[in-house]
Design an enzyme around this catalytic site. Structure first.
Site, short mmCIF file in Angstrom:
data_model
loop_
_atom_site.label_atom_id
_atom_site.label_comp_id
_atom_site.label_asym_id
_atom_site.label_seq_id
_atom_site.Cartn_x
_atom_site.Cartn_y
_atom_site.Cartn_z
N SER A 40 -26.55 -52.38 -82.23
CA SER A 40 -25.49 -52.01 -81.28
C SER A 40 -25.54 -52.85 -80.00
O SER A 40 -24.58 -52.83 -79.22
CB SER A 40 -25.59 -50.52 -80.92
OG SER A 40 -25.28 -49.70 -82.03
N CYS B 102 -21.93 -42.51 -82.97
CA CYS B 102 -21.66 -43.56 -81.98
C CYS B 102 -20.34 -44.28 -82.30
O CYS B 102 -19.28 -43.69 -82.15
CB CYS B 102 -22.85 -44.52 -81.91
SG CYS B 102 -22.93 -45.47 -80.37
N GLN C 299 -16.38 -42.82 -82.69
CA GLN C 299 -15.19 -43.34 -82.03
C GLN C 299 -14.11 -43.70 -83.04
O GLN C 299 -12.92 -43.47 -82.81
CB GLN C 299 -15.57 -44.55 -81.18
CG GLN C 299 -16.51 -44.22 -80.03
CD GLN C 299 -17.22 -45.45 -79.48
OE1 GLN C 299 -16.95 -46.57 -79.87
NE2 GLN C 299 -18.16 -45.23 -78.56
N TYR D 227 -18.29 -47.30 -74.74
CA TYR D 227 -16.95 -46.73 -74.89
C TYR D 227 -17.05 -45.25 -75.22
O TYR D 227 -18.08 -44.78 -75.72
CB TYR D 227 -16.17 -47.47 -76.00
CG TYR D 227 -15.85 -48.90 -75.63
CD1 TYR D 227 -14.63 -49.24 -75.06
CD2 TYR D 227 -16.79 -49.91 -75.82
CE1 TYR D 227 -14.33 -50.55 -74.71
CE2 TYR D 227 -16.50 -51.22 -75.48
CZ TYR D 227 -15.28 -51.53 -74.92
OH TYR D 227 -15.01 -52.83 -74.57
N HIS E 181 -27.23 -40.27 -80.54
CA HIS E 181 -27.99 -40.68 -81.71
C HIS E 181 -28.98 -39.59 -82.14
O HIS E 181 -30.09 -39.52 -81.61
CB HIS E 181 -28.75 -41.98 -81.42
CG HIS E 181 -27.87 -43.18 -81.36
ND1 HIS E 181 -27.67 -44.02 -82.42
CD2 HIS E 181 -27.11 -43.66 -80.35
CE1 HIS E 181 -26.84 -44.99 -82.08
NE2 HIS E 181 -26.48 -44.79 -80.83
N GLU F 106 -30.71 -39.51 -84.74
CA GLU F 106 -31.89 -40.13 -85.37
C GLU F 106 -32.90 -40.61 -84.32
O GLU F 106 -34.04 -40.96 -84.66
CB GLU F 106 -31.46 -41.31 -86.26
CG GLU F 106 -31.20 -42.62 -85.54
CD GLU F 106 -29.88 -42.67 -84.79
OE1 GLU F 106 -29.60 -43.70 -84.16
OE2 GLU F 106 -29.11 -41.68 -84.83
#
Length: 358
Positions: A45, A243, A247, A288, A328, A330
């Site tokens: 990311s 994430c 979106q 974002y 997240h 995880e």
């Protein structure tokens, strides 16, 4: 060796250079985690970004073979206050400087990272050039980085845990973290990782029990051409998104997204479950966010909200087995307070599969 950082806002910083001597440019972002630099370094990311670590000492426990989140780092460079060159940990195999050299990443140390953080918090979208050539500082022209997902997504299907007794999950890869795959495998799932450009017909041929939309870098609207296929996919299978995946689910059902002033990147972001009122600490990495007012015109409803800025942290479909979160669960690095969301999703896939086969 001396190195330099010049920002699109005009500031210039000088420090000690480690790693690759090649110039690099990218969006300058900051991460507030006290630990977890290896996971951050290898998180896809961060593709196209120069990461500033606000915690002053980085590299003190080295780099091991267990905590990588991808096969190779996707970030452009690292900025640290104090880089430890002699790490101490029983699992450490390399120093951060050695890994940066191996993967062609520039690291600038001896920098006031709090000052850079303040600039990014004030100015918002900031780009930088890392270089060892002072003559290049005056000629830097910032270039926004776009459409980075194709560079971090798999090119063909990859299957794991082929003989698993649990549900078969199609993990659509926009830049997935290894920890997402690990959680699904630990839950007894067979997992097939699919490219970001996967079609509905390819998913039908795969015959999964559920769909997982991964995290990933960049502006979710860069993937607008994929939304039609993705919507057809998620409307026909139990789906979870994290994430960027969150979106995309929001966009495909009529919501809108916008850029945050300076993003959420760190390991201690509090989110509130609006249904139970319970607050969780979460790991986050995004620039974002879904516009909250756009939920009103969609079939989605709010499930989690950020305690600090009230931004949207989770949604679910009102009639279909589709849910997503901005944070997240995880973790890696960060708290695993919300790890139960994986178990909830796997149970949903099992229940739906049993109904389908009955």
């Amino acid at each position: 060796m001396k190195g330099y950082l010049v920002l699109s806002t005009g500031e210039i910083f000088e420090g000690e250079w480690f790693g690759s001597a090649a110039d690099c440019t990218g969006e300058v972002v900051f991460n507030t985690g006290m630990t977890g630099y290896q996971e951050v370094l290898s998180d896809p990311s961060y593709a196209g970004q120069i990461i500033t670590f606000t915690y002053p000492l980085i590299g003190n426990y080295g780099i091991n073979e267990r905590d990588y989140e991808s096969l190779k780092p996707a970030c452009k460079g690292l900025i640290v206050g104090d880089l430890c060159e002699m790490p101490s940990h029983y699992e450490s195999g390399h120093s951060l400087a050695e890994i940066a050299t191996n993967y062609g990443i520039g690291v600038l140390s001896g920098i006031d990272t709090r000052a850079i953080t303040q600039i990014v918090r004030t100015e918002g979208e900031v780009y930088g050039l890392l270089t060892t050539d002072r003559a290049k500082l005056d000629s830097f022209k910032p270039q926004p980085i776009g459409k980075v997902v194709p560079g971090v997504s798999v090119k063909e299907a990859q299957t794991y845990n082929e003989d698993a007794a649990g549900p078969h999950i199609a993990l659509i890869d926009f830049g997935y973290k290894k920890s997402i795959l690990t959680n699904l495998l630990n839950g007894g799932c067979k997992v097939t990782v699919m490219p970001y450009s996967v079609t509905y017909n390819e998913i039908v041929a795969l015959n999964p029990d559920g769909i997982f939309l991964s995290n990933g870098p960049g502006d979710p609207k860069d993937l607008t051409p994929q939304l039609g296929e993705l919507k057809q996919i998620v409307e026909n299978y139990p789906t979870m998104g994290i994430c960027l995946g969150h979106q995309l689910i929001s966009l495909m059902f009529g919501c809108d997204t916008e850029r945050l002033p300076y993003g959420h990147r760190g390991s201690n972001h509090p989110v509130k479950n609006v249904i139970t009122g319970k607050v969780y600490l979460t790991s986050q990495n995004h620039g974002y966010v879904v516009k909250p007012e756009s939920l009103a015109v969609s079939p989605l409803e709010l499930t989690f909200v950020n305690v600090n800025d009230k931004s949207v942290e989770g949604v679910r479909h009102k009639t279909l087995p589709i849910s997503s979160v901005q944070f997240h669960p995880e973790a890696h690095a960060g708290p695993d307070d919300t790890n139960h969301l994986f178990a909830d999703f796997i149970r949903q896939c099992q229940a739906t599969g049993e109904k389908s086969y009955a």
